[in-house]
Design a protein around this motif. Structure first.
Motif, PDB file in Angstrom:
ATOM      1  N   PHE A 243      51.798  38.308  54.196  1.00 28.63           N
ATOM      2  CA  PHE A 243      50.939  39.426  54.603  1.00 28.63           C
ATOM      3  C   PHE A 243      51.628  40.762  54.358  1.00 28.63           C
ATOM      4  CE2 PHE A 243      49.724  42.625  57.772  1.00 28.63           C
ATOM      5  CZ  PHE A 243      48.395  42.774  57.426  1.00 28.63           C
ATOM      6  N   GLY A 244      50.848  41.732  53.892  1.00 32.38           N
ATOM      7  CA  GLY A 244      51.327  43.101  53.743  1.00 32.38           C
ATOM      8  C   GLY A 244      50.179  44.067  53.942  1.00 32.38           C
ATOM      9  N   VAL A 245      50.504  45.334  54.092  1.00 31.94           N
ATOM     10  CA  VAL A 245      49.496  46.367  54.343  1.00 31.94           C
ATOM     11  C   VAL A 245      49.408  47.289  53.129  1.00 31.94           C
ATOM     12  CG1 VAL A 245      48.814  48.253  55.885  1.00 31.94           C
ATOM     13  CG2 VAL A 245      50.048  46.281  56.800  1.00 31.94           C
ATOM     14  N   GLY A 246      48.186  47.666  52.753  1.00 35.07           N
ATOM     15  CA  GLY A 246      48.006  48.576  51.625  1.00 35.07           C
ATOM     16  C   GLY A 246      48.514  47.980  50.331  1.00 35.07           C
ATOM     17  N   ALA A 247      48.358  46.663  50.186  1.00 36.18           N
ATOM     18  CA  ALA A 247      48.983  45.961  49.057  1.00 36.18           C
ATOM     19  C   ALA A 247      47.964  45.202  48.204  1.00 36.18           C
ATOM     20  CB  ALA A 247      50.056  45.010  49.589  1.00 36.18           C
ATOM     21  N   ARG A 248      46.724  45.695  48.139  1.00 35.46           N
ATOM     22  CA  ARG A 248      45.716  44.970  47.355  1.00 35.46           C
ATOM     23  C   ARG A 248      46.129  44.832  45.890  1.00 35.46           C
ATOM     24  NH1 ARG A 248      40.010  47.215  47.043  1.00 35.46           N
ATOM     25  NH2 ARG A 248      40.035  46.163  45.048  1.00 35.46           N
ATOM     26  N   HIS A 249      46.906  45.807  45.388  1.00 28.58           N
ATOM     27  CA  HIS A 249      47.349  45.762  43.992  1.00 28.58           C
ATOM     28  C   HIS A 249      48.400  44.668  43.753  1.00 28.58           C
ATOM     29  CE1 HIS A 249      50.104  48.303  46.200  1.00 28.58           C
ATOM     30  NE2 HIS A 249      50.970  48.287  45.219  1.00 28.58           N
ATOM     31  N   LEU A 250      48.923  44.087  44.843  1.00 27.78           N
ATOM     32  CA  LEU A 250      49.964  43.059  44.714  1.00 27.78           C
ATOM     33  C   LEU A 250      49.429  41.644  44.934  1.00 27.78           C
ATOM     34  CD1 LEU A 250      52.826  44.848  46.707  1.00 27.78           C
ATOM     35  CD2 LEU A 250      52.461  44.825  44.222  1.00 27.78           C
ATOM     36  N   ILE A 251      48.129  41.516  45.169  1.00 29.01           N
ATOM     37  CA  ILE A 251      47.592  40.212  45.585  1.00 29.01           C
ATOM     38  C   ILE A 251      47.827  39.125  44.530  1.00 29.01           C
ATOM     39  CG2 ILE A 251      45.220  40.597  44.755  1.00 29.01           C
ATOM     40  CD1 ILE A 251      45.970  39.046  48.141  1.00 29.01           C
ATOM     41  N   MET A 252      47.723  39.471  43.244  1.00 30.42           N
ATOM     42  CA  MET A 252      47.948  38.461  42.205  1.00 30.42           C
ATOM     43  C   MET A 252      49.433  38.099  42.100  1.00 30.42           C
ATOM     44  SD  MET A 252      44.975  37.681  41.426  1.00 30.42           S
ATOM     45  CE  MET A 252      45.263  36.516  40.100  1.00 30.42           C
ATOM     46  N   GLU A 253      50.305  39.043  42.448  1.00 28.52           N
ATOM     47  CA  GLU A 253      51.737  38.722  42.483  1.00 28.52           C
ATOM     48  C   GLU A 253      52.022  37.719  43.602  1.00 28.52           C
ATOM     49  OE1 GLU A 253      53.657  39.956  40.014  1.00 28.52           O
ATOM     50  OE2 GLU A 253      51.781  40.876  39.347  1.00 28.52           O
ATOM     51  N   TRP A 254      51.396  37.927  44.759  1.00 29.06           N
ATOM     52  CA  TRP A 254      51.571  36.996  45.883  1.00 29.06           C
ATOM     53  C   TRP A 254      50.985  35.628  45.559  1.00 29.06           C
ATOM     54  CZ3 TRP A 254      49.545  40.408  50.505  1.00 29.06           C
ATOM     55  CH2 TRP A 254      50.427  41.471  50.711  1.00 29.06           C
ATOM     56  N   ASN A 255      49.901  35.641  44.806  1.00 33.10           N
ATOM     57  CA  ASN A 255      49.220  34.390  44.486  1.00 33.10           C
ATOM     58  C   ASN A 255      50.127  33.443  43.702  1.00 33.10           C
ATOM     59  OD1 ASN A 255      46.744  32.867  44.656  1.00 33.10           O
ATOM     60  ND2 ASN A 255      46.477  33.199  42.474  1.00 33.10           N
ATOM     61  N   ASP A 256      51.095  34.012  42.979  1.00 32.43           N
ATOM     62  CA  ASP A 256      52.059  33.187  42.220  1.00 32.43           C
ATOM     63  C   ASP A 256      53.103  32.533  43.123  1.00 32.43           C
ATOM     64  OD1 ASP A 256      50.860  34.127  39.924  1.00 32.43           O
ATOM     65  OD2 ASP A 256      52.392  35.645  39.520  1.00 32.43           O
ATOM     66  N   LEU A 264      44.879  39.334  53.993  1.00 32.73           N
ATOM     67  CA  LEU A 264      44.311  40.543  53.395  1.00 32.73           C
ATOM     68  C   LEU A 264      44.162  41.618  54.466  1.00 32.73           C
ATOM     69  CD1 LEU A 264      41.322  39.006  51.367  1.00 32.73           C
ATOM     70  CD2 LEU A 264      43.631  39.495  50.531  1.00 32.73           C
ATOM     71  N   ASP A 265      44.477  42.868  54.110  1.00 30.93           N
ATOM     72  CA  ASP A 265      44.067  43.934  55.005  1.00 30.93           C
ATOM     73  C   ASP A 265      42.628  44.300  54.636  1.00 30.93           C
ATOM     74  OD1 ASP A 265      44.133  45.723  52.875  1.00 30.93           O
ATOM     75  OD2 ASP A 265      45.859  46.863  53.589  1.00 30.93           O
ATOM     76  N   TRP A 266      42.093  45.387  55.207  1.00 28.19           N
ATOM     77  CA  TRP A 266      40.661  45.677  55.027  1.00 28.19           C
ATOM     78  C   TRP A 266      40.349  46.348  53.686  1.00 28.19           C
ATOM     79  CZ3 TRP A 266      44.118  47.881  58.310  1.00 28.19           C
ATOM     80  CH2 TRP A 266      44.449  49.213  58.056  1.00 28.19           C
ATOM     81  N   ARG A 267      41.376  46.583  52.867  1.00 29.47           N
ATOM     82  CA  ARG A 267      41.135  47.292  51.609  1.00 29.47           C
ATOM     83  C   ARG A 267      40.608  46.391  50.497  1.00 29.47           C
ATOM     84  NH1 ARG A 267      45.526  49.118  54.286  1.00 29.47           N
ATOM     85  NH2 ARG A 267      45.803  51.357  54.598  1.00 29.47           N
ATOM     86  N   MET A 268      40.730  45.084  50.660  1.00 34.19           N
ATOM     87  CA  MET A 268      40.195  44.139  49.671  1.00 34.19           C
ATOM     88  C   MET A 268      39.342  43.105  50.378  1.00 34.19           C
ATOM     89  SD  MET A 268      42.105  41.503  47.043  1.00 34.19           S
ATOM     90  CE  MET A 268      42.057  42.521  45.576  1.00 34.19           C
ATOM     91  N   SER A 269      38.140  42.868  49.878  1.00 34.03           N
ATOM     92  CA  SER A 269      37.254  41.884  50.514  1.00 34.03           C
ATOM     93  C   SER A 269      37.628  40.474  50.073  1.00 34.03           C
ATOM     94  CB  SER A 269      35.798  42.164  50.150  1.00 34.03           C
ATOM     95  OG  SER A 269      35.568  41.841  48.789  1.00 34.03           O
ATOM     96  N   ILE A 270      37.193  39.508  50.842  1.00 36.03           N
ATOM     97  CA  ILE A 270      37.424  38.099  50.513  1.00 36.03           C
ATOM     98  C   ILE A 270      36.758  37.768  49.182  1.00 36.03           C
ATOM     99  CG2 ILE A 270      36.870  35.742  51.259  1.00 36.03           C
ATOM    100  CD1 ILE A 270      37.187  37.002  54.176  1.00 36.03           C
ATOM    101  N   THR A 271      35.549  38.288  48.980  1.00 36.04           N
ATOM    102  CA  THR A 271      34.841  38.047  47.719  1.00 36.04           C
ATOM    103  C   THR A 271      35.623  38.586  46.528  1.00 36.04           C
ATOM    104  OG1 THR A 271      32.697  38.090  48.823  1.00 36.04           O
ATOM    105  CG2 THR A 271      32.693  38.480  46.450  1.00 36.04           C
ATOM    106  N   GLU A 272      36.167  39.793  46.658  1.00 34.67           N
ATOM    107  CA  GLU A 272      36.976  40.370  45.564  1.00 34.67           C
ATOM    108  C   GLU A 272      38.162  39.464  45.241  1.00 34.67           C
ATOM    109  OE1 GLU A 272      37.575  44.967  45.549  1.00 34.67           O
ATOM    110  OE2 GLU A 272      37.201  44.383  47.626  1.00 34.67           O
ATOM    111  N   ALA A 273      38.840  38.986  46.285  1.00 38.02           N
ATOM    112  CA  ALA A 273      40.002  38.115  46.071  1.00 38.02           C
ATOM    113  C   ALA A 273      39.584  36.827  45.365  1.00 38.02           C
ATOM    114  CB  ALA A 273      40.677  37.806  47.401  1.00 38.02           C
ATOM    115  N   ARG A 274      38.466  36.242  45.787  1.00 36.87           N
ATOM    116  CA  ARG A 274      37.984  35.009  45.155  1.00 36.87           C
ATOM    117  C   ARG A 274      37.594  35.258  43.697  1.00 36.87           C
ATOM    118  NH1 ARG A 274      40.443  31.667  48.276  1.00 36.87           N
ATOM    119  NH2 ARG A 274      39.523  31.182  50.298  1.00 36.87           N
ATOM    120  N   GLU A 275      36.987  36.416  43.444  1.00 36.27           N
ATOM    121  CA  GLU A 275      36.569  36.733  42.067  1.00 36.27           C
ATOM    122  C   GLU A 275      37.767  36.927  41.138  1.00 36.27           C
ATOM    123  OE1 GLU A 275      33.971  40.069  42.660  1.00 36.27           O
ATOM    124  OE2 GLU A 275      32.207  38.779  42.994  1.00 36.27           O
ATOM    125  N   LEU A 276      38.911  37.283  41.704  1.00 37.05           N
ATOM    126  CA  LEU A 276      40.139  37.388  40.915  1.00 37.05           C
ATOM    127  C   LEU A 276      40.736  36.020  40.589  1.00 37.05           C
ATOM    128  CD1 LEU A 276      41.915  40.383  42.706  1.00 37.05           C
ATOM    129  CD2 LEU A 276      41.060  40.359  40.349  1.00 37.05           C
TER     130      LEU A 276
END
Length: 345
Positions: A243-256, A264-276
């Protein structure tokens, strides 16, 4: 364990189907509870965490008050640092303050190692008390991540811009990587001890890493995070949450990373994450500020998050960051009840 364990949370962490969406809240222990405030009038955070019976009570309170599906250990991410030689004081209204910040390789070389049984026995005793006798839901243990811990150690306290931390990282990479390795050693040992004492899941908080861009994260942070999670995966069999804050740009890095759950914090929706293309369990992500609104607004926002989360297994309802002191405990209780009721339908 004397009580039958409600393992809904653990199933959700593992991406298995559940009868309803489980919920817990970051910083659910303390903050807005009247009972906690009364304790804080008598004891500091340091004193509470050093008394296992009292610390277990504070950890247990929100489970009993809100009916959440997991407890999260009451302590601070600074708790293990004194063991490695960092003199840290939690100052009211400021946060962690470190008198001798890390400035050079010699400062890093002076840092020691942690022996949890002798250095933080109070943490482990609290975990044992909770998991052997008191809880009927899983206990989540946690640790700060290297960047976030380093930011306090280098800045000497909380920071808005992390300039000193970044300056060390960019200008003294050898010192930086040595510091990352020291902190990784500490985190791995500390987390393993929590799991061995009974913690059933672990969250790594990299609260301030969102301040870095993707290339810098890849170069300066990702290798140490990969090492931490890889070693933990080999040695403990519990879900691991990032978990991190203000880190939506890092989500694909974490996914690895070899983790089970991405918060997720509130800056990225669950749907957005799934679509990635993220298939890991997702945790979140109501903005805590919404809990200060009218119930109709809270319900509408919670419903939207649940609708997105229930599209596939692997969602844990949580806030996008921690409970704040102004939030009414009755609101959290009502929200938990709503999440359970709505997701059962």
């Amino acid at each position: 364990m004397s009580k039958k364990l409600n393992d809904t949370m653990l199933k959700a962490f593992r991406g298995e189907p559940t009868d309803y969406t489980p919920v817990w809240y970051m910083r659910q222990a303390g903050r807005s509870q009247k009972e906690y405030r009364e304790i804080k009038e008598k004891y500091s955070l340091f004193e509470i965490t050093h008394q296992p019976e009292l610390c277990a009570y504070v950890t247990r309170l929100p489970v009993e008050m809100y009916n959440v599906d997991a407890a999260v250990l009451y302590k601070d991410i600074m708790s293990p640092l004194p063991a490695i030689g960092v003199d840290v004081e939690i100052k009211s209204g400021i946060g962690p303050v470190i008198d001798r910040p890390i400035q050079s390789m010699s400062d890093v070389e002076k840092l020691g190692t942690i022996d949890p049984e002798s250095d933080v026995p109070f943490v482990l005793d609290t975990i044992r008390l909770l998991t052997k006798e008191q809880l009927n839901v899983p206990l989540i243990g946690f640790s700060g991540a290297p960047f976030t811990l380093a930011s306090y150690m280098v800045e000497g306290g909380p920071s808005k811009n992390y300039h000193k931390t970044k300056a060390l990282m960019y200008s003294e990479p050898k010192t930086w990587f040595a510091l990352m390795d020291k902190l990784a050693d500490m985190i791995i040992t500390y987390v393993k001890a929590q799991v061995n004492a009974g913690a059933q899941a672990i969250q790594i908080f990299d609260s301030w890493v969102g301040t870095l861009n993707v290339p810098d994260y890849r170069m300066f942070i990702k290798p140490v995070m990969d090492r931490i999670f890889t070693e933990l995966k080999q040695e403990v069999d519990v879900p691991l949450i990032m978990f991190g804050v203000g880190a939506r740009h890092l989500i694909m890095e974490w996914n690895d990373l070899p983790v089970d759950v991405l918060g997720l914090d509130w800056r990225m929706s669950i749907t957005e994450a799934r679509e990635l293309g993220i298939t890991k369990t997702l945790q979140g992500n109501l903005d805590p500020a919404i809990l200060l609104s009218d119930w109709s607004v809270i319900e509408e926002r919670a419903k939207a998050i649940l609708d997105e989360g229930m599209n596939q297994p692997g969602h844990v309802f949580n806030l996008g960051h921690g409970v704040t002191p102004e939030i009414n405990p009755e609101t959290l209780k009502r929200l938990t009840s709503f999440v359970h009721y709505y997701s059962k339908k």
